[in-house]
Design a protein around this motif. Structure first.
Motif: not given
Lengths: 113, 136
Positions: B25-36
């Motif tokens: 949560q704290i890293l504010r990943l892009s949707e694609e990075d989080y999915y991967i």
């Protein structure tokens, strides 16, 4: 995952919403919907992935199995409106080379006719 | 570093997802990075659940995650049978089609999607460390 079915001429359009993933209680929901449409005599099926948020390898397995059953019955299964992140999975599994993928619904429908 | 231990069981997948969500949560990943990252972690855990403990109902999975600059690391450990995922061959999509959709895609996908994939076996533990370089 939610699936709603629409019809356009002789094409069954399945709108997929949510996630296709392995869980403690796996439900082969996509395969079931595809089978139901085929039992109704549909041989042209379009999967709309616009609202698909997650797919894992188990979901890819369901997709492959659905594609094979449609193809074996002499039908066609296409996919449209694939989000970028899901497209990555189709690309790495080479599935995108086997199942035809279209940017939009209109192009996919045109290809069926 | 944040850690989690779960039973090697499909019923624990939601705990693993919640653990990842909490830590990313704290890293504010892009949707694609989080999915991967989510897909990769779950595929490795599912593989452990299916194959690591064939004769042991009390098997466990140990997770650790941390960040180093632009990289997010995940470490997945188990005490199950030795399994080096670097040596799994690329699944043949034609074979998977013939088998009606069954086949070992999960580990292969993780290897392709993550930027780093290291395995070692120490003191009867499989230790897999994977990382993703975050999009700018």
């Amino acid at each position: 995952m939610e699936i709603t079915v629409r019809e356009k001429d002789d094409v069954a359009i399945l709108d997929l919403k949510g996630e296709i993933r392995l869980s403690e209680h796996p439900e082969p929901i996509l395969r079931d919907h595809v089978k139901r449409e085929m039992d109704k005599g549909k041989r042209k099926l379009l999967l709309n992935f616009a609202d698909l948020e997650f797919i894992d390898s188990s979901g890819i397995g369901e997709l492959v199995s659905s594609y094979v059953s449609v193809k074996n019955a002499g039908g066609k299964l296409r996919i449209a409106r694939v989000p970028d992140k899901i497209m990555l999975i189709l690309k790495y599994t080479s599935l995108g080379n086997i199942i035809e993928v279209f940017d939009d619904e209109a192009s996919a429908l045109e290809d069926f006719s | 570093m944040n850690t989690l231990s779960v039973r090697s069981d499909l019923s624990e997948l939601n705990k693993i997802r919640a653990y990842l969500k909490r830590n990313m949560q704290i890293l504010r990943l892009s949707e694609e990075d989080y999915y991967i990252i989510e897909l990769s972690l779950l595929e490795i855990c599912i593989n452990i659940i299916r194959y690591a403990y064939p004769d042991d109902e009390n098997g466990e999975i140990f997770l650790k995650t941390w960040q180093d600059n632009d990289r997010v690391y995940l470490e997945i450990r188990d005490n199950g049978v030795p399994f080096d995922p670097r040596h799994t061959k690329k699944p043949d999509i034609d074979e998977i089609m013939k088998a009606g959709g069954k086949g070992g895609l999960g580990v292969f996908l993780t290897r392709k999607l993550m930027d780093g994939f290291k395995y070692k076996r120490i003191k009867k533990q499989n230790i897999l460390t994977i990382y993703k370089i975050l999009s700018p």
